[in-house]
Each structure stands twice: as structure tokens, then as C-alpha cells.
Design a protein around this motif. Structure first.
Motif, PDB file in Angstrom:
ATOM      1  N   ALA A 105       0.800  -1.230   0.000  1.00 19.77           N
ATOM      2  CA  ALA A 105       0.000   0.000   0.000  1.00 19.77           C
ATOM      3  C   ALA A 105       0.830   1.277   0.000  1.00 19.77           C
ATOM      4  O   ALA A 105       0.360   2.317  -0.462  1.00 19.77           O
ATOM      5  N   HIS A 133       3.142   2.602  -1.657  1.00 22.92           N
ATOM      6  CA  HIS A 133       3.427   3.298  -2.912  1.00 22.92           C
ATOM      7  C   HIS A 133       2.293   4.233  -3.324  1.00 22.92           C
ATOM      8  O   HIS A 133       2.473   5.061  -4.219  1.00 22.92           O
ATOM      9  N   TRP A 134       1.121   4.113  -2.678  1.00 28.39           N
ATOM     10  CA  TRP A 134       0.012   5.023  -2.967  1.00 28.39           C
ATOM     11  C   TRP A 134      -0.004   6.226  -2.029  1.00 28.39           C
ATOM     12  O   TRP A 134      -0.791   7.162  -2.245  1.00 28.39           O
ATOM     13  N   GLU A 178       3.609   4.000  -9.957  1.00 27.59           N
ATOM     14  CA  GLU A 178       3.934   3.501  -8.618  1.00 27.59           C
ATOM     15  C   GLU A 178       4.208   2.003  -8.593  1.00 27.59           C
ATOM     16  O   GLU A 178       4.841   1.489  -7.661  1.00 27.59           O
ATOM     17  N   ARG A 179       3.739   1.288  -9.607  1.00 24.77           N
ATOM     18  CA  ARG A 179       3.925  -0.163  -9.625  1.00 24.77           C
ATOM     19  C   ARG A 179       5.399  -0.553  -9.645  1.00 24.77           C
ATOM     20  O   ARG A 179       5.779  -1.594  -9.095  1.00 24.77           O
ATOM     21  N   SER A 194      -4.844  -3.049 -10.535  1.00 27.67           N
ATOM     22  CA  SER A 194      -5.248  -1.748 -11.075  1.00 27.67           C
ATOM     23  C   SER A 194      -5.032  -1.684 -12.582  1.00 27.67           C
ATOM     24  O   SER A 194      -5.826  -1.064 -13.301  1.00 27.67           O
TER      25      SER A 194
END
Length: 253
Positions: free
Chosen positions: A109, A111-112, A166-167, A208
Motif C-alpha cells: 500500500a 506506494h500510494w 507507482e507499480r 489496477s
């Protein structure tokens, strides 16, 4: 030869219920290890908890656990536990009192997050010498090799352009992420599962990038992959080995 025993359904029409059903559980040793290095076992806080995969595991070791996520859908699908309280809240504004948390986790989480804001909140709610852990799991590994090769082509080339930036942080295990804490080495861990084809495709439905492919009207990418992977898989009820490396950034607040 086409595998016509595969149910004809849209595997990629997913929401919070799919996340709760198909996201893999973390290895039991993860929560055991984190509880062992926390200064007390009074409270753990799991930020960006999703449907509570790690949150529930932490409840085995802590007197109370708070799971927080900004998505009402995720919280609605989180499985209850008598020592867990779920709250709908962002990482950058935690509705918790000061100096209460012995362990603060963010699993798949961080990275968000707006990291400076999250870190400020983590420091505010932490007890002295609390542990903070940013946890992620990398790209899955399928066996045998022909399944892995087809999956990697799908992951990197076909839906690769649809991944948010962000992945890349997840794929590499957060080595370049800002982490202004007294850092400690993390043990090597791995998630290992044996999945039927439906479970594997259900997991992919939570990505996503897959949602973005659908939104872009490129269902052909997804149906082509389902066709190919079904043929390679064979009997859809056959369980195949699936694994992910677990990565952590660990620090003391």
C-alpha cells in the motif's frame, strides 16, 4: 487445443469482494516476526489494510489491531475479528490518538501514500521505539516455465503500459522509496500457494492495470490472455505452484 472446460465468465470484473477472496495471505512467519520486534504488544496499526489480509494475522499477537483504508468498499469486505477494528481513513490523516501504536504496517500500500504526510502521522501515533514496516510482494512466479513465460509477456508487454508509475516501486521492493528511520535488515520470506486456474485469474482481476485495460475498452488483451493461459494450464481444477517474494523496509520510530 482449446480448454473448453473453462467456465465462460468475465474474470476481470472485480471489486472489493474479489480483493478479499483472491489476494494471497501473507506467510504466518511475517506477523510472528513483526510482533517479536515490536516494543510492546498492546496495539498494531495496519494502514492501507485493504480487506485485512495482514490485519487479521496481527490480531494473533496484539491486544488490539486497527485496520485503516480510504476505500469504503475494501472496509466493507474486510473479514471481522474480535480484536480488530476497521476504520475508513487515509494514511495521511489517521483518526488515532497520539503515542499508542507499537507496530505500524503498510502492506502492498505505501506506494500510494503521500509518504511525508504518512510518516508524520506514524511518528505521532507511535510509542517510543515503535516499529514501522513497509511490506510488499513482487512479481509472481508460476510453474512450469511455459506458464511463466506467457504470464510475463502479459504482465510486462500487454498490460505493462496500463500500470501506474507507482507499480515499479512494488516490483523492486521499495529500495528507492524515502524511508527516514533507523533501518534494520529484514528476513527473507516468500508467499507460496497452490492455485486452480480460477483462483489465479481471480487474483489478476484485483490489479489496477487490469481495471485500466477494461476502462480503455481493450478487453481483447484480457480475453486473449485467458485463452492462452487456459490452454497451457490444462485441467482448470489442477493446482499449480504460485509464489511471490516478500520485501520489507523495516525501521524504528
Amino acid at each position: 487445443m482449446r480448454n473448453d472446460t473453462m467456465p465462460r465468465k468475465n474474470w476481470f470484473d472485480a471489486g472489493g469482494s474479489a480483493y478479499a477472496q483472491f489476494r494471497p495471505e501473507y506467510p504466518a512467519g511475517l506477523s510472528t516476526y513483526l510482533a517479536g520486534i515490536a516494543p510492546t504488544r498492546e496495539m498494531a496499526v495496519d494502514v492501507g489494510c485493504g480487506s485485512g489480509q495482514l490485519t487479521r494475522q496481527l490480531a494473533r499477537y496484539f491486544d488490539s489491531v486497527i485496520g485503516l483504508d480510504p476505500s469504503e468498499d475494501q472496509i466493507a469486505n474486510a473479514r471481522a475479528h474480535d480484536k480488530v477494528r476497521y476504520l475508513c481513513a487515509p494514511a495521511e490523516k489517521l483518526p488515532l490518538a497520539d503515542n499508542k501504536a507499537s507496530l505500524i504496517t503498510a502492506a502492498q500500500a505505501a506506494h500510494w501514500f503521500d509518504l511525508p504526510a504518512f510518516y508524520a502521522e506514524a511518528r505521532r501515533i507511535a510509542v517510543e521505539n515503535a516499529v514501522i514496516a513497509l511490506i510488499s510482494y513482487g512479481v509472481l512466479r508460476l510453474e512450469p516455465d511455459d506458464l511463466q513465460e506467457r504470464f510475463i509477456r502479459f504482465y510486462r508487454n500487454e498490460i505493462g503500459p496500463y500500470w501506474p508509475p507507482e507499480r515499479k516501486l512494488v516490483d523492486t521492493g521499495y529500495p528507492d522509496i524515502s524511508f527516514p528511520f533507523d533501518e534494520r535488515a529484514a528476513p527473507e520470506m516468500e508467499i507460496c500457494r497452490a492455485w486452480e486456474l480460477g483462483e489465479f485469474l481471480g487474483y489478476l482481476s484485483t490489479w489496477s492495470a487490469v481495471r485500466r485495460v477494461n476502462d480503455a475498452g481493450r478487453e481483447d488483451i484480457l480475453t486473449g490472455f485467458v485463452r492462452d493461459i487456459s490452454e497451457l494450464w490444462g485441467d482448470p481444477t489442477r493446482k499449480r505452484p504460485v509464489s511471490w517474494p516478500v520485501n520489507m523496509r523495516l525501521g524504528t520510530i
